[in-house]
Design an enzyme around this catalytic site. Structure first.
Site, PDB file in Angstrom:
ATOM      1  N   HIS A 171       9.666  65.898  76.150  1.00  0.00           N
ATOM      2  CA  HIS A 171      11.052  65.462  76.334  1.00  0.00           C
ATOM      3  C   HIS A 171      11.905  66.703  76.560  1.00  0.00           C
ATOM      4  O   HIS A 171      11.840  67.669  75.786  1.00  0.00           O
ATOM      5  CB  HIS A 171      11.533  64.697  75.090  1.00  0.00           C
ATOM      6  CG  HIS A 171      13.010  64.467  75.098  1.00  0.00           C
ATOM      7  ND1 HIS A 171      13.642  63.808  76.127  1.00  0.00           N
ATOM      8  CD2 HIS A 171      14.002  64.849  74.234  1.00  0.00           C
ATOM      9  CE1 HIS A 171      14.937  63.761  75.890  1.00  0.00           C
ATOM     10  NE2 HIS A 171      15.188  64.394  74.746  1.00  0.00           N
ATOM     11  N   CYS A 189      16.001  58.580  73.367  1.00  0.00           N
ATOM     12  CA  CYS A 189      15.195  58.945  74.544  1.00  0.00           C
ATOM     13  C   CYS A 189      13.755  58.460  74.425  1.00  0.00           C
ATOM     14  O   CYS A 189      13.058  58.292  75.429  1.00  0.00           O
ATOM     15  CB  CYS A 189      15.196  60.452  74.746  1.00  0.00           C
ATOM     16  SG  CYS A 189      16.839  61.150  74.808  1.00  0.00           S
ATOM     17  N   GLU A 235      19.566  53.959  76.437  1.00  0.00           N
ATOM     18  CA  GLU A 235      20.476  54.071  75.298  1.00  0.00           C
ATOM     19  C   GLU A 235      21.912  54.033  75.807  1.00  0.00           C
ATOM     20  O   GLU A 235      22.832  54.472  75.131  1.00  0.00           O
ATOM     21  CB  GLU A 235      20.186  55.323  74.478  1.00  0.00           C
ATOM     22  CG  GLU A 235      20.243  56.630  75.219  1.00  0.00           C
ATOM     23  CD  GLU A 235      20.165  57.794  74.272  1.00  0.00           C
ATOM     24  OE1 GLU A 235      21.176  58.061  73.617  1.00  0.00           O
ATOM     25  OE2 GLU A 235      19.094  58.419  74.198  1.00  0.00           O
TER      26      GLU A 235
END
Ligand code: HMG
Length: 440
Positions: free
Chosen positions: A244, A120, A83
């Site tokens: 995550h 993510c 990203e």
């Protein structure tokens, strides 16, 4: 059915580090405990002035290819998840392939290249795409090289500054993998959200507190969706739960909610009700507010119970150790969590072959994905070869003033002349926008 999954992993950390409790907190006038106990990050990894997402990704990939004795002809697909992309046309994978073609015989003409974006989460989507490509029989015997690479930087003064990081994880996805095989079952939780976004801007606009709630909501939905295809989960079904990890404190919150969810309607729920002296049931509370108040009180007690603490120490704590040393790597973060857990098991000399992981990926914007993985026979060798310790120890310690300079350099809007802090040693280095990265 032939197993498909992650055959090899390598990482490249930004070569600088910022000590949050001892260097960052004093300048910000904050208690170091906010970082050591609350957020849970001790060091942020940051790129030196000659590093960027391409060099970090290419350096991680080269390490992986060298270790496995691979040449371009062995790889049929290169996908980059990021990203932090700087090119709205060419995918970052073409830049990475350009680097790798400087050092190997042959080239990647035959390889399908792409770039995946969903904050993510795309770090897991590239693995999924590779998995599907192989399962569809389109790989012609070749493996996929997938790379998650990001510089997770925030505006100076933004609360997110405390969670920065930079690094790349390169993974080989193949049949009969050495490290983990992926489940066919997956669960999703997805909604259009605006708590974290970067419309034509380098640094994110973030509503930090809301982002925590969105993460938890999407993860809960993904878990429910996963259970709808895989059946109910039980805490003992999985040896680790890598999630995550924007910062370890976030995973602490997710773990507590997840534990309550996966223990419901099990013998553990009854035992917990005995330990805590209550188990709020929605039906017993005519007013919603009273129910929510009871849940909060229950959760406060739950996290102190022996049963929960033992599960947390076994199944979650090992997944957040590396994150506490590097910060948020965005697309690479969940892969760091998996590696962290496997590394802890290798150090403790535990045999994991055949054990299962429940992997929870998340990306702002927002979507969560949950799947299971089965640890394969070659996992220990594959994890020990990464030599995480050396990678983390080799970083240069920045003073606060040096940190500000490096931050300015990586803010693309500013031109700042700064000497590099470390010396490149046989690696790809950034030599200017739109130019071929060199090896020095
Ligand atoms: P903040 O508001 O400055 O921090 O930033 P805080 O005051 O909430 O403190 C953090 C924790 O430390 C709190 O614990 C405090 O109590 C504790 P909690 O209440 O959360 O359990 N604390 C202390 N503990 C012990 N001793 C002390 C002490 N002081 C405080 N002395 C925030 C926190 C997360 C909001 C900020 O860092 C932020 O905005 N981060 C960026 C957004 C983010 O990471 N969100 C996470 C979910 S979204 C996500 O994961 C996606 C993402 O990776 C992007 C993508 O997908 O692309 C970000």
């Amino acid at each position: 059915m032939t197993a498909v999954g992650i055959d090899a992993i390598e990482l490249w950390t930004g070569k600088l580090r910022l000590d949050l409790p001892n260097t960052f907190a004093p300048v910000k006038g904050e208690d170091p405990g906010k970082y050591t106990k609350g957020i849970g990050i001790e060091y942020s990894s940051l790129p030196d002035v000659y590093e960027d997402i391409v060099t970090m990704g290419a350096n991680a990939a080269k390490r992986l290819m060298d270790r496995r004795g691979l040449v371009p002809d062995d790889i049929g697909r290169i996908d980059v998840a990021t990203e932090s992309a700087f090119d709205n046309s060419k995918p970052v994978s073409t830049y990475v392939a350009g680097c790798l073609e400087q050092v190997y015989d042959g080239d990647f003409h035959h390889a399908n290249k792409g770039e995946r974006k969903f904050a993510c989460l795309s770090g897991t989507q590239v693995i999924d795409d590779a998995y599907n490509w192989i399962r569809a029989g389109r790989n012609r015997g070749r493996a996929a090289l997938v790379i998650a690479t990001d510089t997770a930087l925030y505006e100076r003064g933004d609360p997110g500054e405390a969670t920065q990081g930079a690094g790349a994880v390169a993974m080989l996805v193949d049949e009969e993998p050495d490290v983990v095989a992926l489940s066919t079952e997956q669960g999703y939780g997805s909604a259009d959200e605006t708590d974290f976004l970067k419309p034509n801007q380098q640094f994110p606009s973030v509503d930090g507190k809301r982002s925590i709630q969105v993460y938890l909501a999407r993860m809960r939905e993904a878990l429910e969706d996963y259970e709808s295809v895989a059946g109910d989960t039980h805490p003992d079904d999985f040896v680790y739960f890598p999630f995550h990890t924007p910062y370890p404190g976030m995973v602490r919150k997710a773990a507590l909610l997840g534990y309550r969810h996966i223990t419901r309607d099990t013998e553990i729920e009854d035992a917990l009700a005995d330990d805590i002296g209550m188990q709020p049931r929605e039906a017993d509370f005519p007013e919603r507010e009273d129910y929510e108040e009871a849940i909060r009180a229950y959760m406060d007690e739950l996290k102190e119970t022996r049963r929960y603490r033992e599960w947390y120490e076994r199944a979650i704590e090992p997944t957040i150790q590396i994150s506490g040393q590097v910060g948020n790597w965005y697309t690479g973060s969940v892969h760091i969590a998996r590696l962290s857990a496997l590394r802890a098991a290798a150090e403790a000399d535990v045999d994991l072959a055949g054990e299962k992981l429940l992997v929870g990926s998340y990306g702002s914007g927002a979507q969560a994905e949950i799947h299971a993985e089965t640890v394969q026979n070659g996992w220990r060798e594959g994890v020990e070869a990464v030599d995480v310790e050396a990678r983390l120890d080799d970083r240069y310690d920045l003073s606060y003033e040096e940190y500000e300079l490096v931050h300015d350099v990586h803010n693309h809007e500013k031109e700042v002349e700064v000497d590099e802090f470390t010396q490149p040693s046989g690696e790809f280095v950034f030599t200017g926008w739109g130019r071929m990265n060199e090896r020095r």
